[in-house]
Design a protein around this motif. Structure first.
Motif, PDB file in Angstrom:
ATOM      1  N   ALA A  53       0.720  -1.056  -0.178  1.00 55.14           N
ATOM      2  CA  ALA A  53      -0.016   0.054   0.030  1.00 55.14           C
ATOM      3  C   ALA A  53       0.742   1.368  -0.156  1.00 55.14           C
ATOM      4  CB  ALA A  53      -0.893   0.087   1.299  1.00 55.14           C
ATOM      5  N   THR A  54       0.491   2.412  -0.503  1.00 63.24           N
ATOM      6  CA  THR A  54       1.190   3.353  -0.643  1.00 63.24           C
ATOM      7  C   THR A  54       0.137   4.584  -0.429  1.00 63.24           C
ATOM      8  OG1 THR A  54       0.648   3.804  -3.006  1.00 63.24           O
ATOM      9  CG2 THR A  54       2.681   2.595  -2.508  1.00 63.24           C
ATOM     10  N   PRO A  55       0.466   5.625   0.228  1.00 62.40           N
ATOM     11  CA  PRO A  55      -0.248   6.572   0.760  1.00 62.40           C
ATOM     12  C   PRO A  55      -0.897   7.474  -0.462  1.00 62.40           C
ATOM     13  CG  PRO A  55       1.572   6.763   1.950  1.00 62.40           C
ATOM     14  CD  PRO A  55       1.869   6.098   0.965  1.00 62.40           C
ATOM     15  N   THR A  56      -2.287   7.786  -0.396  1.00 61.37           N
ATOM     16  CA  THR A  56      -3.004   8.399  -1.490  1.00 61.37           C
ATOM     17  C   THR A  56      -3.454   9.810  -1.060  1.00 61.37           C
ATOM     18  OG1 THR A  56      -5.184   7.525  -0.472  1.00 61.37           O
ATOM     19  CG2 THR A  56      -3.935   6.282  -2.298  1.00 61.37           C
ATOM     20  N   VAL A  57      -3.035  10.022   0.191  1.00 62.44           N
ATOM     21  CA  VAL A  57      -3.254  11.155   0.794  1.00 62.44           C
ATOM     22  C   VAL A  57      -2.108  12.269   0.699  1.00 62.44           C
ATOM     23  CG1 VAL A  57      -4.058  12.803   2.744  1.00 62.44           C
ATOM     24  CG2 VAL A  57      -5.259  10.800   2.225  1.00 62.44           C
ATOM     25  N   GLY A  58      -2.154  13.527  -0.103  1.00 67.26           N
ATOM     26  CA  GLY A  58      -1.049  14.012  -0.205  1.00 67.26           C
ATOM     27  C   GLY A  58      -0.675  15.181   1.169  1.00 67.26           C
ATOM     28  N   LEU A  59       0.409  15.580   1.164  1.00 62.61           N
ATOM     29  CA  LEU A  59       0.549  16.464   2.506  1.00 62.61           C
ATOM     30  C   LEU A  59      -0.076  17.766   2.380  1.00 62.61           C
ATOM     31  CD1 LEU A  59       2.428  17.080   4.835  1.00 62.61           C
ATOM     32  CD2 LEU A  59       4.251  17.915   3.291  1.00 62.61           C
ATOM     33  N   GLN A  60      -0.423  18.385   1.308  1.00 60.19           N
ATOM     34  CA  GLN A  60      -1.169  19.578   1.348  1.00 60.19           C
ATOM     35  C   GLN A  60      -2.665  19.304   1.622  1.00 60.19           C
ATOM     36  OE1 GLN A  60      -0.176  22.747   0.820  1.00 60.19           O
ATOM     37  NE2 GLN A  60      -2.297  23.243   1.474  1.00 60.19           N
ATOM     38  N   GLN A  61      -3.242  17.976   1.373  1.00 58.70           N
ATOM     39  CA  GLN A  61      -4.483  17.735   1.674  1.00 58.70           C
ATOM     40  C   GLN A  61      -4.613  17.592   3.399  1.00 58.70           C
ATOM     41  OE1 GLN A  61      -6.050  13.913  -0.060  1.00 58.70           O
ATOM     42  NE2 GLN A  61      -7.748  13.994   1.334  1.00 58.70           N
ATOM     43  N   VAL A  62      -3.449  17.224   4.133  1.00 57.72           N
ATOM     44  CA  VAL A  62      -3.349  17.247   5.428  1.00 57.72           C
ATOM     45  C   VAL A  62      -3.316  18.545   6.149  1.00 57.72           C
ATOM     46  CG1 VAL A  62      -2.096  16.477   7.466  1.00 57.72           C
ATOM     47  CG2 VAL A  62      -2.271  14.771   5.263  1.00 57.72           C
ATOM     48  N   VAL A  63      -2.571  19.333   5.233  1.00 58.26           N
ATOM     49  CA  VAL A  63      -2.545  20.855   5.626  1.00 58.26           C
ATOM     50  C   VAL A  63      -3.922  21.415   5.795  1.00 58.26           C
ATOM     51  CG1 VAL A  63      -1.467  23.007   5.199  1.00 58.26           C
ATOM     52  CG2 VAL A  63      -0.202  21.240   5.318  1.00 58.26           C
ATOM     53  N   ASP A  64      -4.605  21.123   4.395  1.00 63.93           N
ATOM     54  CA  ASP A  64      -6.060  21.675   4.581  1.00 63.93           C
ATOM     55  C   ASP A  64      -6.986  21.080   5.565  1.00 63.93           C
ATOM     56  OD1 ASP A  64      -5.083  23.050   1.953  1.00 63.93           O
ATOM     57  OD2 ASP A  64      -5.638  21.364   0.895  1.00 63.93           O
ATOM     58  N   ILE A  65      -6.821  19.940   5.961  1.00 64.47           N
ATOM     59  CA  ILE A  65      -7.542  19.710   6.860  1.00 64.47           C
ATOM     60  C   ILE A  65      -7.193  20.296   8.231  1.00 64.47           C
ATOM     61  CG2 ILE A  65      -8.076  17.478   8.574  1.00 64.47           C
ATOM     62  CD1 ILE A  65      -7.403  15.723   5.995  1.00 64.47           C
ATOM     63  N   ALA A  66      -6.026  20.476   8.571  1.00 59.27           N
ATOM     64  CA  ALA A  66      -5.728  21.366   9.435  1.00 59.27           C
ATOM     65  C   ALA A  66      -6.461  22.777   9.719  1.00 59.27           C
ATOM     66  CB  ALA A  66      -4.085  21.399   9.773  1.00 59.27           C
ATOM     67  N   SER A  67      -6.464  23.229   8.511  1.00 57.71           N
ATOM     68  CA  SER A  67      -6.914  24.644   8.354  1.00 57.71           C
ATOM     69  C   SER A  67      -8.470  24.493   8.481  1.00 57.71           C
ATOM     70  CB  SER A  67      -6.630  25.276   6.800  1.00 57.71           C
ATOM     71  OG  SER A  67      -5.144  25.234   6.882  1.00 57.71           O
ATOM     72  N   GLU A  68      -8.923  23.602   7.647  1.00 55.60           N
ATOM     73  CA  GLU A  68     -10.496  23.504   7.955  1.00 55.60           C
ATOM     74  C   GLU A  68     -10.993  23.307   9.299  1.00 55.60           C
ATOM     75  OE1 GLU A  68     -11.291  20.291   5.256  1.00 55.60           O
ATOM     76  OE2 GLU A  68     -10.709  21.509   3.499  1.00 55.60           O
ATOM     77  N   ARG A  69     -10.213  22.831  10.008  1.00 54.50           N
ATOM     78  CA  ARG A  69     -10.728  22.367  11.576  1.00 54.50           C
ATOM     79  C   ARG A  69      -9.885  23.568  12.505  1.00 54.50           C
ATOM     80  NH1 ARG A  69     -12.506  16.639  13.073  1.00 54.50           N
ATOM     81  NH2 ARG A  69     -13.262  15.774  10.995  1.00 54.50           N
ATOM     82  N   GLY A  70      -9.484  24.330  12.073  1.00 49.75           N
ATOM     83  CA  GLY A  70      -8.988  25.470  12.745  1.00 49.75           C
ATOM     84  C   GLY A  70      -7.803  25.201  13.783  1.00 49.75           C
ATOM     85  N   VAL A  71      -6.938  24.276  13.290  1.00 46.76           N
ATOM     86  CA  VAL A  71      -5.922  24.099  14.235  1.00 46.76           C
ATOM     87  C   VAL A  71      -5.030  25.526  14.246  1.00 46.76           C
ATOM     88  CG1 VAL A  71      -3.631  22.744  14.462  1.00 46.76           C
ATOM     89  CG2 VAL A  71      -5.831  21.672  13.515  1.00 46.76           C
ATOM     90  N   HIS A  72      -4.583  25.623  15.349  1.00 51.01           N
ATOM     91  CA  HIS A  72      -3.711  26.795  15.710  1.00 51.01           C
ATOM     92  C   HIS A  72      -2.319  26.603  14.988  1.00 51.01           C
ATOM     93  CE1 HIS A  72      -1.616  30.129  18.005  1.00 51.01           C
ATOM     94  NE2 HIS A  72      -2.762  30.286  18.402  1.00 51.01           N
ATOM     95  N   PRO A  73      -1.848  27.994  14.273  1.00 44.89           N
ATOM     96  CA  PRO A  73      -0.537  27.952  13.707  1.00 44.89           C
ATOM     97  C   PRO A  73       0.588  27.511  14.580  1.00 44.89           C
ATOM     98  CG  PRO A  73      -1.717  29.845  13.345  1.00 44.89           C
ATOM     99  CD  PRO A  73      -2.510  29.160  14.136  1.00 44.89           C
ATOM    100  N   GLY A  74       1.444  26.713  13.944  1.00 45.96           N
ATOM    101  CA  GLY A  74       2.583  26.315  14.913  1.00 45.96           C
ATOM    102  C   GLY A  74       2.625  24.850  14.924  1.00 45.96           C
ATOM    103  N   TYR A  75       1.673  24.323  14.283  1.00 50.12           N
ATOM    104  CA  TYR A  75       1.366  22.794  14.460  1.00 50.12           C
ATOM    105  C   TYR A  75       2.563  22.217  13.540  1.00 50.12           C
ATOM    106  CZ  TYR A  75      -1.062  23.052  10.127  1.00 50.12           C
ATOM    107  OH  TYR A  75      -1.362  23.366   8.520  1.00 50.12           O
ATOM    108  N   SER A  76       2.563  20.716  13.776  1.00 43.23           N
ATOM    109  CA  SER A  76       3.526  20.126  12.950  1.00 43.23           C
ATOM    110  C   SER A  76       2.686  18.774  12.549  1.00 43.23           C
ATOM    111  CB  SER A  76       4.645  19.440  13.695  1.00 43.23           C
ATOM    112  OG  SER A  76       4.264  18.702  14.855  1.00 43.23           O
ATOM    113  N   ILE A  77       3.027  18.264  11.379  1.00 41.91           N
ATOM    114  CA  ILE A  77       2.560  17.065  10.653  1.00 41.91           C
ATOM    115  C   ILE A  77       3.399  15.888  10.814  1.00 41.91           C
ATOM    116  CG2 ILE A  77       1.387  15.815   8.836  1.00 41.91           C
ATOM    117  CD1 ILE A  77       0.548  18.909   8.019  1.00 41.91           C
ATOM    118  N   SER A  78       3.392  14.875  11.708  1.00 40.42           N
ATOM    119  CA  SER A  78       4.063  13.724  11.741  1.00 40.42           C
ATOM    120  C   SER A  78       3.714  12.559  10.786  1.00 40.42           C
ATOM    121  CB  SER A  78       4.261  12.974  13.146  1.00 40.42           C
ATOM    122  OG  SER A  78       4.470  13.896  14.137  1.00 40.42           O
TER     123      SER A  78
END
Length: 455
Positions: free
Chosen positions: A281-306
């Protein structure tokens, strides 16, 4: 014939000084490394401005585009984390492991240029935090610091009892130092007065710090920090815990989430429900999509994505905020983009809120520069108390010996101290175990040697 068996007070008096000699080096180290980490924002701005600051110019690149630039420079590297720019003038950060070395790679989000790199461990702040956490030796260092902090609590409590004024007004030498004094008396006053005024502050610093230790802190979290099991009932969970994302030199997820399970991604989602092996299996979700999820859910700036570490791993969006009310931890399926977990301040229990708030007070992060300066003052008080205690012991030690100063016979038998010592030994198991070991050593060896020399 006079009974040579030492009373409990004599033992406690000796233990107080022996423990002080053990604790003082740790208190000095914790204060100095704490001061370095306290001023991390200012020091980073001075030392790494060329890596952290950029000039806003045009439309920024997407996270996927920046990821591609980093992968082109480090084709053999494994990217473990991404930290988006906090504002328009900040760089983006990728954490890349190449062989045995892990580096922070700073990227200009506008032009995509690599601004420079930094070893994740061999930089001032990471070293200060790692020494502060585990002395750079992992679990043994963590246990030593926990033991020193626990004995620090014992010393504060016993010190207040030993120095409390008896039969005289509380004034010179207790509430304020006699600055006209010289020699041992001056150092005694500096130690006593600093300890008197700083006792509650030192206790606060010790206890809030101990909640992050690997033994007592973990037991404390297990007993008091609970989330409803239903929060993880609807998603598959792994046998890994979120705390594995934290390192001694870097905090990723908040304390409240350390003992919670990491969810698992569904590899079959990448194949529309087929039974493809997870290893393919290879990931089908791009990094920008994860960033968009964080933005849509109002995560405070300064977050990281592991990044996911395994085919069933998840993306973890996490912010360990200066204001804990902005904490957020989200787990995202790497194949479907589904948010498998979203934990915020509102989900924290009373213990988690108290600990997270206490840690931010401990680190001087809640109220800006005035808060930093206040914690600096606390650290300086701890340093003064530690150094003055060491000098006072040196001046009062028996001639030609490294032993304990003579007992103050004007003090009563330490009956209350017995209960205090037992209570603290129960509350802090490492302290209790070491107390029993010291008592056995003192009773079986040291006191007998002393009696033999006296005879």
């Amino acid at each position: 014939m006079k009974n040579s068996t030492p009373s409990f007070y004599n033992l406690a008096w000796r233990w107080h000084f022996y423990a002080g000699l053990f604790v003082i080096p740790f208190m000095i180290m914790l204060s100095l490394t704490g001061i370095i980490y306290l001023f991390k924002p200012q020091l980073d701005g001075l030392m790494y401005a060329d890596l952290l600051q950029v000039e806003a110019s045009g439309q920024p690149l997407t996270a996927d585009e920046m990821l591609g630039r980093v992968q082109a420079v480090y084709p053999q590297g494994s990217i473990g984390k991404y930290q988006p720019p906090e504002d328009a003038s900040s760089s983006a950060l990728f954490v890349v492991k190449v062989g045995e070395r892990t580096r922070n790679v700073f990227v200009d989000p506008y032009g995509g240029a690599i601004l420079g790199t930094q070893d994740t461990r061999n930089n001032l702040q990471a070293l200060a935090r790692a020494v502060h956490s585990d002395l750079l030796i992992g679990t043994p260092g963590d246990r030593l610091i926990e033991l020193a902090a626990g004995w620090g609590v014992v010393l504060v409590v016993s010190g207040l009892y030993l120095w409390w004024p008896r039969g005289r007004g509380a004034g010179a030498g207790v509430l304020w130092p006699r600055l006209t004094a010289r020699g041992r008396l001056l150092w005694r006053d500096l130690h006593a007065v600093t300890g008197f005024w700083g006792a509650l502050l030192l206790l606060f610093m010790l206890l809030t710090g101990m909640t992050w230790t690997g033994f007592w802190g973990k037991q404390f979290a297990g007993a008091w920090n609970q989330f409803p099991a239903a929060m993880w009932d609807q998603v598959p969970t792994s046998d890994r815990q979120a705390g594995e994302l934290n390192l001694s030199h870097k905090q990723t997820v908040p304390w409240a989430l350390e003992n919670t399970p990491l969810p698992e991604s569904d590899p079959h989602a990448a194949h529309n429900g087929g039974a493809a092996p997870a290893s393919n299996a290879t990931p089908t979700v791009g990094l920008q999509q994860v960033v968009d999820i964080a933005s849509e859910r109002g995560v405070h700036p300064g977050y990281s994505i592991s990044f996911p570490a395994t085919p069933t791993g998840v993306y973890t969006i996490s912010v360990f905020a200066d204001d804990p009310r902005n904490d957020a931890t989200l787990h995202v399926d790497q194949y479907s983009g589904a948010v498998l977990g979203d934990v915020r301040w509102a989900d924290y229990g009373l213990a988690a809120r108290a600990v997270e708030s206490g840690v931010m007070l401990h680190q001087g992060k809640l109220y800006g520069l005035p808060h930093q300066l206040f914690i600096l003052f606390v650290c300086l008080m701890i340093l003064l108390s530690s150094v003055s205690g060491l000098i006072m012991w040196w001046k009062r030690r028996p001639s030609g010996s490294l032993g304990v100063p003579p007992l103050r016979h004007d003090l009563p038998r330490w009956k209350v101290g017995v209960a205090i010592m037992i209570g603290l030994g129960v509350l802090f198991p490492l302290v209790g175990a070491s107390l029993l070991a010291i008592w056995a050593l003192d009773y079986l060896l040291l006191s007998r040697l002393g009696a033999r020399r006296l005879a």
